[in-house]
Design a protein around this motif. Structure first.
Motif, PDB file in Angstrom:
ATOM      1  N   VAL A   1      -6.735  26.527  28.699  1.00  0.00           N
ATOM      2  CA  VAL A   1      -7.820  27.436  28.316  1.00  0.00           C
ATOM      3  C   VAL A   1      -7.304  28.573  27.438  1.00  0.00           C
ATOM      4  N   ILE A   2      -6.203  29.206  27.821  1.00  0.00           N
ATOM      5  CA  ILE A   2      -5.664  30.354  27.088  1.00  0.00           C
ATOM      6  C   ILE A   2      -4.620  29.923  26.065  1.00  0.00           C
ATOM      7  N   GLY A   3      -3.852  28.901  26.382  1.00  0.00           N
ATOM      8  CA  GLY A   3      -2.836  28.407  25.457  1.00  0.00           C
ATOM      9  C   GLY A   3      -1.558  29.218  25.487  1.00  0.00           C
ATOM     10  N   CYS A   4      -0.773  29.108  24.427  1.00  0.00           N
ATOM     11  CA  CYS A   4       0.511  29.797  24.321  1.00  0.00           C
ATOM     12  C   CYS A   4       0.319  31.153  23.659  1.00  0.00           C
ATOM     13  N   LYS A   5       0.964  32.156  24.228  1.00  0.00           N
ATOM     14  CA  LYS A   5       0.878  33.526  23.710  1.00  0.00           C
ATOM     15  C   LYS A   5       2.290  34.112  23.616  1.00  0.00           C
ATOM     16  N   LYS A   6       2.443  35.073  22.696  1.00  0.00           N
ATOM     17  CA  LYS A   6       3.724  35.752  22.489  1.00  0.00           C
ATOM     18  C   LYS A   6       3.770  37.052  23.286  1.00  0.00           C
ATOM     19  N   SER A   7       4.982  37.383  23.753  1.00  0.00           N
ATOM     20  CA  SER A   7       5.203  38.647  24.448  1.00  0.00           C
ATOM     21  C   SER A   7       6.580  39.180  24.092  1.00  0.00           C
ATOM     22  N   CYS A   8       6.682  40.485  23.930  1.00  0.00           N
ATOM     23  CA  CYS A   8       7.969  41.148  23.754  1.00  0.00           C
ATOM     24  C   CYS A   8       8.278  41.826  25.081  1.00  0.00           C
ATOM     25  N   ALA A   9       9.431  41.505  25.663  1.00  0.00           N
ATOM     26  CA  ALA A   9       9.729  41.973  27.008  1.00  0.00           C
ATOM     27  C   ALA A   9      11.129  42.574  27.101  1.00  0.00           C
ATOM     28  N   GLN A  10      11.215  43.749  27.723  1.00  0.00           N
ATOM     29  CA  GLN A  10      12.484  44.440  27.929  1.00  0.00           C
ATOM     30  C   GLN A  10      13.114  43.962  29.238  1.00  0.00           C
ATOM     31  N   ILE A  11      13.562  42.714  29.234  1.00  0.00           N
ATOM     32  CA  ILE A  11      14.069  42.081  30.453  1.00  0.00           C
ATOM     33  C   ILE A  11      15.515  41.628  30.319  1.00  0.00           C
ATOM     34  N   VAL A  12      16.193  42.086  29.271  1.00  0.00           N
ATOM     35  CA  VAL A  12      17.542  41.624  28.936  1.00  0.00           C
ATOM     36  C   VAL A  12      18.531  41.866  30.072  1.00  0.00           C
ATOM     37  N   ALA A  13      18.434  43.009  30.752  1.00  0.00           N
ATOM     38  CA  ALA A  13      19.423  43.380  31.772  1.00  0.00           C
ATOM     39  C   ALA A  13      19.482  42.404  32.943  1.00  0.00           C
TER      40      ALA A  13
END
Length: 123
Positions: A53-65
């Motif tokens: 229904v929603i499909g693929c979406k982009k996100s920028c995430a500060q999860i490197v640590a």
């Protein structure tokens, strides 16, 4: 409005259940992750599949640590899918990946502990 990520932050303003339901939080599976060296803070660019229904979406995430880039594909994450897209440097972030601060203030992603169908909505 400034939100504190500290566990000592005061409780937020009271909202109604109908207001809560306006925030569309869904589960998706990370399809791919890339380095995002242009970001101000160490970040990854994620492509997340939220189902048919929603499909693929982009996100920028500060999860490197807390997350090596090669361990992200296949991981389920929770995200707000009904915010407007937001420009993050040269990238467009279409969803807000959710997380909590650990003891060092680094992001720990919010995710189910048992696999659920992509696109499942929080209630």
């Amino acid at each position: 409005m400034h939100l504190s990520h500290s566990p000592d932050a005061p409780e937020g303003d009271e909202i109604t259940f109908d207001e809560f339901l306006k925030v569309d939080i869904r589960i998706g599976t990370v399809v791919s992750a890339e380095e995002f060296p242009e970001a101000r803070n160490p970040s990854y660019k994620l492509l997340i599949d939220f189902g048919p229904v929603i499909g693929c979406k982009k996100s920028c995430a500060q999860i490197v640590a807390n997350y090596p880039i090669d361990e992200l594909p296949g991981r389920q994450v929770a995200a707000v899918v009904n915010f407007p897209p937001r420009q993050i440097g040269p990238a467009m972030s279409e969803v807000l990946t959710l997380g909590f601060a650990d003891g060092e203030g680094e992001v720990v992603m919010f995710a189910p502990d048992v696999k659920v169908p992509d696109g499942s909505r929080l209630f």
